[in-house]
Design an enzyme around this catalytic site. Sequence first.
Site, short mmCIF file in Angstrom:
data_model
loop_
_atom_site.label_atom_id
_atom_site.label_comp_id
_atom_site.label_asym_id
_atom_site.label_seq_id
_atom_site.Cartn_x
_atom_site.Cartn_y
_atom_site.Cartn_z
N GLY A 1 -0.67 -1.60 8.86
CA GLY A 1 -0.15 -0.08 8.50
C GLY A 1 0.53 0.25 9.57
O GLY A 1 0.42 0.13 10.82
N HIS B 1 23.66 -0.11 11.47
CA HIS B 1 25.04 0.59 11.77
C HIS B 1 25.63 -0.15 12.90
O HIS B 1 25.00 -0.85 13.84
CB HIS B 1 24.63 2.12 12.37
CG HIS B 1 23.94 2.77 11.45
ND1 HIS B 1 24.62 3.49 10.51
CD2 HIS B 1 22.66 3.03 11.19
CE1 HIS B 1 23.67 4.24 9.66
NE2 HIS B 1 22.41 3.77 10.27
N ASN C 1 0.85 -1.28 0.02
CA ASN C 1 -0.03 0.03 -0.17
C ASN C 1 1.03 1.21 -0.11
O ASN C 1 2.07 1.23 -0.01
CB ASN C 1 -1.16 -0.06 1.17
CG ASN C 1 -2.22 0.65 0.99
OD1 ASN C 1 -2.26 1.68 0.27
ND2 ASN C 1 -3.45 -0.13 1.46
N THR D 1 11.08 -6.86 16.07
CA THR D 1 12.79 -7.03 16.60
C THR D 1 13.10 -8.47 16.19
O THR D 1 14.33 -8.54 16.38
CB THR D 1 12.81 -6.19 17.97
OG1 THR D 1 12.23 -7.21 18.91
CG2 THR D 1 12.45 -4.89 17.85
#
Length: 184
Positions: free
Chosen positions: A141, A114, A84, A164
């Site tokens: 969303g 990083h 979307n 995560t």
Amino acid sequence: MTSQRNEMLAGRNYLPGDAELVALRARAQRLMQAYNATTVADTDARGPILDELLAGVGKGTSIRAPFYVDYGAHITLGADVFLNYGCVLLDVCPIDIGDGTQIGPMTQVLTADHPRDPSQRALGLECGAPISIGSNVWIGGGVLILPGVTVGDDAILGAGAVVTRDVAAGITVVGNPARPVSAS
């Protein structure tokens, strides 16, 4: 000598200012700009742009503009995938999305990372880890999927989840950080 692109794709520290990587990002930006200037009615124009931008696009896949990538060349979308509006896929490492997966607006799939060592960050080094999303996954969303995550087939990632860790097949996760919820 290995290239910075090879180091990047392998998930090792690399220098993002490398000339090859800068050129690949510029290519992706040009193709994103062209794609994002189209509408859903521009089907004849959209397919060739995506074919040039992405590593693979399955039949029936639909991406609502705008949509953003780092390189595009490391993204493979299965058949009948739907993204979307406003999705961001940062592909410093491979992103693979299985058949029939539906992704809600403003979702971010981020392989970019990083180094944790501040001296390496100070040198301008970056790194990443691949993301794999199975088939028939529903992603609400505003979901954020972090580097190195694998999402199994038929999983559901609730709107706004920050993913995560890996999500097993058929599991629903919600929240920040995303955690499994029991079936109702």
